[in-house]
Design an enzyme around this catalytic site. Structure first.
Site, PDB file in Angstrom:
ATOM      1  N   ASP A  35      39.031  42.970  42.477  1.00 18.39           N
ATOM      2  CA  ASP A  35      37.614  43.160  42.756  1.00 18.39           C
ATOM      3  C   ASP A  35      36.932  43.966  41.648  1.00 18.39           C
ATOM      4  O   ASP A  35      37.514  44.913  41.116  1.00 18.39           O
ATOM      5  CB  ASP A  35      37.465  43.899  44.089  1.00 18.39           C
ATOM      6  CG  ASP A  35      36.075  43.777  44.678  1.00 18.39           C
ATOM      7  OD1 ASP A  35      35.286  42.951  44.188  1.00 18.39           O
ATOM      8  OD2 ASP A  35      35.775  44.529  45.627  1.00 18.39           O
ATOM      9  N   HIS A  95      34.732  38.115  34.284  1.00 18.09           N
ATOM     10  CA  HIS A  95      35.788  37.293  34.883  1.00 18.09           C
ATOM     11  C   HIS A  95      36.870  36.951  33.859  1.00 18.09           C
ATOM     12  O   HIS A  95      38.059  36.900  34.198  1.00 18.09           O
ATOM     13  CB  HIS A  95      35.187  36.012  35.467  1.00 18.09           C
ATOM     14  CG  HIS A  95      34.328  36.240  36.679  1.00 18.09           C
ATOM     15  ND1 HIS A  95      34.769  36.943  37.777  1.00 18.09           N
ATOM     16  CD2 HIS A  95      33.048  35.850  36.964  1.00 18.09           C
ATOM     17  CE1 HIS A  95      33.811  36.981  38.693  1.00 18.09           C
ATOM     18  NE2 HIS A  95      32.762  36.324  38.225  1.00 18.09           N
ATOM     19  N   LEU A 146      59.686  36.033  38.922  1.00 15.81           N
ATOM     20  CA  LEU A 146      58.550  36.419  39.742  1.00 15.81           C
ATOM     21  C   LEU A 146      57.768  35.211  40.259  1.00 15.81           C
ATOM     22  O   LEU A 146      57.459  34.292  39.507  1.00 15.81           O
ATOM     23  CB  LEU A 146      57.619  37.315  38.917  1.00 15.81           C
ATOM     24  CG  LEU A 146      56.422  37.954  39.603  1.00 15.81           C
ATOM     25  CD1 LEU A 146      56.869  38.981  40.631  1.00 15.81           C
ATOM     26  CD2 LEU A 146      55.536  38.635  38.561  1.00 15.81           C
TER      27      LEU A 146
END
Length: 253
Positions: free
Chosen positions: A33, A51, A141
């Protein structure tokens, strides 16, 4: 790499040593966020730059998670609510998400899309599905990419999937109601087969989950960080792990 304050470096090393005595979460969820607010505060010309910076930060985070032994990371990139944004905001964001997923695939991370892919534009859904197919079964991962994700929607989709699966086996509603338990629903979540997140991190100072991993977070520890996502540092990540490790997780006992 820019100049690093030696005091910052020493503090980071101290945090690393402290973590040696703590349990590391297997699954970390992150609400990324603050991209737009960071861009505005930084005096950038467009929120798209925020972004883009947030996308770059994802790869730093994955490296940090890999270093300490985290097994699964869930990144909330786009909510179902975000899909209602005006096209001039949504289309550049979707392009950045597609670029991010393509890079995840290229770098060899195990990509697992989580969300209502049927709500996404065809190109975005295709990039997600192709990345998942290309990286499925790899070691290392797992990166859950939450795009078009909503916690309530996930639960509704899980129940719908469960009902269809049971109907295909000839199970009646009455029979299902008699034996339904929590695990039946868990087996149909987007994250099925994965450990629930032990730690959820949200940046930018907001102290709410907004429906993120609503079902899976029943026993999660939450860490809210004031910094905007593009400015999130390794020391912030280590602080979150320290906070998690220092808590006494009682699970209701």
């Amino acid at each position: 790499m820019g100049f690093r304050d030696p005091l910052y470096w020493l503090y980071e090393r101290r945090l690393e040593r402290k973590l040696g005595s703590y349990e590391i979460p297997r699954h970390v969820g992150v609400i990324l966020d603050g991209n737009r607010r960071w861009a505005k505060a930084s005096g950038l010309a467009s929120v798209e730059q925020g972004h883009r910076a947030g996308s770059d930060k994802i790869f730093e985070l994955l490296g940090w998670c890999d270093e300490v032994g985290v097994q699964v990371v869930t990144l909330w990139l786009l909510s179902t609510d975000n899909l209602a944004r005006p096209p001039e905001q949504l289309e550049p964001l979707l392009q950045i998400i597609e670029d991010t997923v393509t890079r995840l695939r290229r770098e060899g991370w195990n990509v697992n899309p989580v969300g209502a892919l049927d709500l996404l534009p065809d190109s975005t859904g295709r990039v997600l599905k192709e990345a998942a197919a290309a990286t499925s079964g790899g070691s290392g991962l797992i990166v859950n990419v939450a795009v078009g994700y909503g916690g309530r929607r996930e639960i509704a989709d899980a129940v719908r999937s469960l009902l269809l699966a049971e109907a295909a086996k000839g199970t009646s509603i009455e029979e299902l109601a008699e034996r339904l338990d929590l695990e039946h629903i868990s087996e149909h979540l987007y994250t099925r087969g994965q450990p629930d997140p032990e730690l959820l991190i949200r940046t930018s100072g907001e102290q709410r989950l907004s429906g993120f991993l609503l079902w899976q977070s029943a026993h999660s520890e939450f860490y809210f960080c004031e910094v905007f996502w593009p400015a999130f540092r390794r020391v912030d990540f280590l602080r979150a792990l320290r906070s998690y490790g220092a808590r006494n997780r009682r699970f209701g006992s």
